[in-house]
Structures are given as structure tokens and as C-alpha cells.
Design an enzyme around this catalytic site. Structure first.
Site, PDB file in Angstrom:
ATOM      1  CE  LYS A   1     -38.323  86.609  62.010  1.00 42.85           C
ATOM      2  NZ  LYS A   1     -38.669  85.691  61.812  1.00 42.85           N
TER       3      LYS A   1
HETATM    4  C1  LIG Z   1     -39.253  84.804  60.836  1.00 43.40           C
HETATM    5  C2  LIG Z   1     -38.336  82.877  60.917  1.00 43.40           C
HETATM    6  C3  LIG Z   1     -38.542  82.908  59.960  1.00 43.40           C
HETATM    7  C4  LIG Z   1     -38.832  82.461  58.454  1.00 43.40           C
HETATM    8  O1  LIG Z   1     -38.875  83.719  58.200  1.00 43.40           O
HETATM    9  P1  LIG Z   1     -40.178  84.146  57.483  1.00 43.40           P
HETATM   10  O2  LIG Z   1     -39.534  85.108  56.669  1.00 43.40           O
HETATM   11  O3  LIG Z   1     -41.690  84.429  57.880  1.00 43.40           O
HETATM   12  O4  LIG Z   1     -40.380  83.180  56.217  1.00 43.40           O
HETATM   13  C5  LIG Z   1     -37.611  81.623  59.639  1.00 43.40           C
HETATM   14  N1  LIG Z   1     -36.037  81.444  61.097  1.00 43.40           N
HETATM   15  C6  LIG Z   1     -36.648  81.853  61.919  1.00 43.40           C
HETATM   16  C7  LIG Z   1     -35.500  81.583  63.401  1.00 43.40           C
HETATM   17  C8  LIG Z   1     -37.937  83.022  62.351  1.00 43.40           C
HETATM   18  O5  LIG Z   1     -37.425  83.689  63.480  1.00 43.40           O
END
Ligand SMILES: *Cc1c(COP(=O)(O)O)cnc(C)c1O
Length: 384
Positions: free
Chosen positions: A186
Site C-alpha cells: 500500500k
Molecule cells: C488491501 C485492501 C484491504 C485490506 O487491507 P489489509 O490491511 O491487508 O487488511 C481492504 N480493501 C481494499 C480495497 C484493499 O486493497
């Protein structure tokens, strides 16, 4: 020629993060403690608007806590987009409620607000929009629909740090809750981690209690305050969703670079846009004029005129040493969601069309100008 494989995503971890993690390990306090508290305070300050920030061990955990704090349960419906990662919808099932999936707006790749309006029933309690790729959903229209029907709104902002909508940072809009992700790929990372942000003190308090077993004081308070350290009360059957200080140590320094990272990603996006302008490629939607796009993703769509299929295109990119991904295999195609809710591609024509023609190119701060040029050259070859 550079023969090294260029991965689809790589975190940008500096010496500051490494030093802070090492000092945390040496400090003797490795689970939730002073670093997590500092990360929460820094995050709330960066978002602004008087929000409270609650650090958790994933965005999925934050989304679950958020929906729980809104009181969603069996019999309730929550509207969300099919064009997302499964975490957005699975947390609705955790609470025994039912997701109602709607299509995306092909212009924004975000939830289609007219479709949301049409999907509302007497059972509808909440809406979860996703700021797809870091481009804000149409929150003005969505919040108007929510207000008209008395629905709660929780933003899945896993891609959206920093993103603005109408000049306001996502996290400060008029929704009930916003949740960010710090997963490895991210826009900033703590390895695993997330942040729930809200201006509603009741939601904040509930999420804080439920994030750690339903205990009415957290471990750090217990061991540092004057009342006996052994005493606590369980007020609900909570979860184990707290963020460790080791993760928060990374987050403190990643957060300071969030704007710089965004600028680097935006620069790469601009290079891609310029290079693909004359090619049969549909570039990802930009933010509205004056708004910030976090550029977490750079998904391209192959024009209908492109003969080579999407899968072959990706194979060619890999053969040329470039990692790509697909965002997303829409939820209506996955067996669990398809079978449980009787979903078909015909119900989501825009998401389905985008899925069949789309792939995401690498876009991250560590990429050099030469890396970007390599990707562009590979795209031209893959087009055939
Ligand atoms: C990555 C992601 C999540 C979940 O994030 P985590 O921190 O891995 O639990 C939720 N929604 C979207 C759209 C994502 O890309």
C-alpha cells in the site's frame, strides 16, 4: 539491457524505519505501547479535522471494528462495490449481515452512486465505498444518498493515503468511519497494519475496546497508570486486532514520507499517461481538478481494438521481466460470493468489461526513470 525482474510492487523502507524498529526491539516494549500511541497521534494530526485514529493490525480488522461499532448485524444489508478486494465485503459476513453488490461507474472505477440508490431496501443500513486505486469515489453524491435514506457510510480507504475529495483529505469527509491499510504494497506500510479514523467518540471508544478482547483499558494503560496493573474488566467479546509497537515504529517514519511518496507516484503516472496517449490504451481516471490522487494503482485498459488478449499481454510483460497484476477479479466471479448471492457477470457489465481488459502496471517510489522507461517499452512490445 537490464535483465533484472521488475516486481509489481516494492515497499520503500528507509534507515529511519530500520533504526526505529531496532530501538523498539531493544526497548523491551514490543506490543501495543508508546510507539502505537505516537503513530495514532501523528496520523490524526496528518489527517486533521479533529479525527481520532485507532491503530489496528490490518485494514480488514479496522473495517470489521467499524461495522461492528455501527451496530450492523444479522438481517442487515450493506451496499458495496463488486470491483474490490474481498476484505471490503467479508467483514459484512463476519457480522452475519449481507453485502449487496453494485457495479462501478466506468468513468471513476468507483462505486456507481445511482446503482447504490437503486439497491436500497428497508434492510439497508450502511454503504462501503472504495476509493479505487487512490482516486476518490464521488463522495458528495454518495453522502447525499446516504443522508436521504438515513444510512451510515464507512469508507474503504485502503488505497487512499493521501487522497482528497472536493479539496478535503479522505478521512475528514462527512462519513462515519474511514479505514486505511498499511499492507506491504500500500502507499505506506507497516508490513501489516491499518488505521480506523472517525470523528464520532462513541465509535472510537467502541473500536478501541473491541480491538483488544473487549477490555476496558489497554495493556499499556494498565502497566503505566496508577490503578493496580492487574485489574481490568471485560465488557464485550472483543477481538485481537491491536497494532504492535514494532509495526508502529515503521509507520511513524512511513507517515512522514506519505506526501513525498505520493509525488513520486504521481510523477510516474504522468510519464505513463504521456507515453500511452497515442496507444490503444485507456489510462486510469484522474482525480477531479484540484484534487489529489494517491496513485496507489495504475490500472490500464486495453482498447477493444487491441487484438492480443489481456492474459497474453500480461504473459508478454512477465516474459520481458515486468511484474503486473489485475485489480480486481471482481467479487461476483469468486465462487463464494457468486454462489451465496447468485451473482452473474450480466449484473455488473462495467466491472466485468473492465476486468476482462485491465491490468495494473508497477508504480512505486523506488522505481527509477529507467524502470519506468522499461515498462513503457515493454507495453509497446506486448501490444503486438
Ligand atoms: C488491501 C485492501 C484491504 C485490506 O487491507 P489489509 O490491511 O491487508 O487488511 C481492504 N480493501 C481494499 C480495497 C484493499 O486493497
Amino acid at each position: 539491457m537490464n535483465q533484472l525482474f521488475l516486481p509489481f510492487a516494492l515497499p520503500e523502507i528507509g534507515e529511519e524505519e530500520i533504526a526505529e524498529v531496532v530501538s523498539t526491539l531493544r526497548s523491551g516494549w514490543v506490543t501495543t505501547g508508546p510507539k502505537a500511541k505516537q503513530f495514532e497521534a501523528d496520523f490524526a494530526e496528518l489527517i486533521g479535522g479533529g479525527v481520532e485514529a485507532i491503530a489496528v493490525n490490518s485494514a480488514t480488522a479496522g473495517l470489521h471494528l467499524g461495522l461492528e461499532a455501527l451496530g450492523i448485524g444479522p438481517g442487515d444489508e450493506v451496499i458495496t462495490t463488486t470491483h474490490t478486494f474481498t476484505a471490503t465485503a467479508e467483514i459484512i459476513r463476519y457480522l452475519g449481515a449481507d453485502p449487496v453488490f453494485v457495479d462501478v461507474d466506468a468513468k471513476t472505477l468507483c462505486i456507481d452512486v445511482a446503482a447504490v440508490d437503486a439497491a436500497i431496501t428497508p434492510r439497508t443500513k450502511a454503504i462501503i465505498p472504495v476509493h479505487f486505486g487512490g482516486r476518490a469515489a464521488d463522495m458528495v453524491a454518495l453522502l447525499a444518498v446516504a443522508r436521504k435514506h438515513g444510512l451510515r457510510v464507512m469508507e474503504d480507504a485502503a488505497h487512499a493515503l493521501p487522497t482528497t475529495c472536493g479539496g478535503k483529505l479522505v478521512g475528514t469527509l462527512d462519513s462515519d468511519i474511514t479505514v486505511f491499510s498499511f499492507y506491504a504494497n500500500k502507499t505506506i506500510t507497516t508490513g501489516e497494519g491499518g488505521m480506523l479514523v472517525t470523528r464520532n467518540p462513541d465509535i472510537a471508544n467502541r473500536a478501541r475496546v473491541m480491538r483488544l478482547h473487549g477490555i476496558n483499558r489497554d495493556a499499556f494503560d494498565r502497566f503505566t497508570s496508577k490503578t493496580p496493573s492487574w485489574y481490568y474488566e471485560i465488557v464485550a467479546p472483543g477481538f485481537k486486532y491491536n497494532m504492535t509497537d514494532v509495526a508502529a515504529a515503521m509507520g511513524i517514519h512511513q507517515l512522514k514520507k506519505a506526501n513525498l511518496f505520493q509525488q513520486k507516484r504521481a510523477h510516474i503516472a504522468a510519464l505513463y499517461d504521456a507515453a500511452f496517449a497515442q496507444l490503444p490504451i485507456i489510462c486510469p481516471p484522474h482525480a477531479e481538478i484540484g484534487d489529489i490522487h494517491s496513485w496507489h494503482l495504475y490500472p490500464i485498459q486495453l482498447d477493444d481494438s487491441v487484438e492480443v488478449g489481456r492474459d497474453t499481454f500480461i504473459d508478454s510483460m512477465f516474459a520481458q521481466g515486468i511484474g503486473c497484476s489485475v485489480h480486481y477479479i471482481p467479487l461476483h466471479l469468486h465462487p463464494y460470493w457468486r454462489e451465496t448471492y447468485k451473482l452473474t457477470p450480466e449484473m455488473f457489465p462495467d466491472s466485468q468489461h473492465i476486468y476482462e481488459h485491465t491490468l495494473s502496471l508497477p508504480i512505486y517510489p523506488r522505481m527509477t526513470g529507467a524502470d519506468v522507461a522499461r515498462v513503457i517499452a515493454a507495453v509497446k512490445v506486448a501490444l503486438g
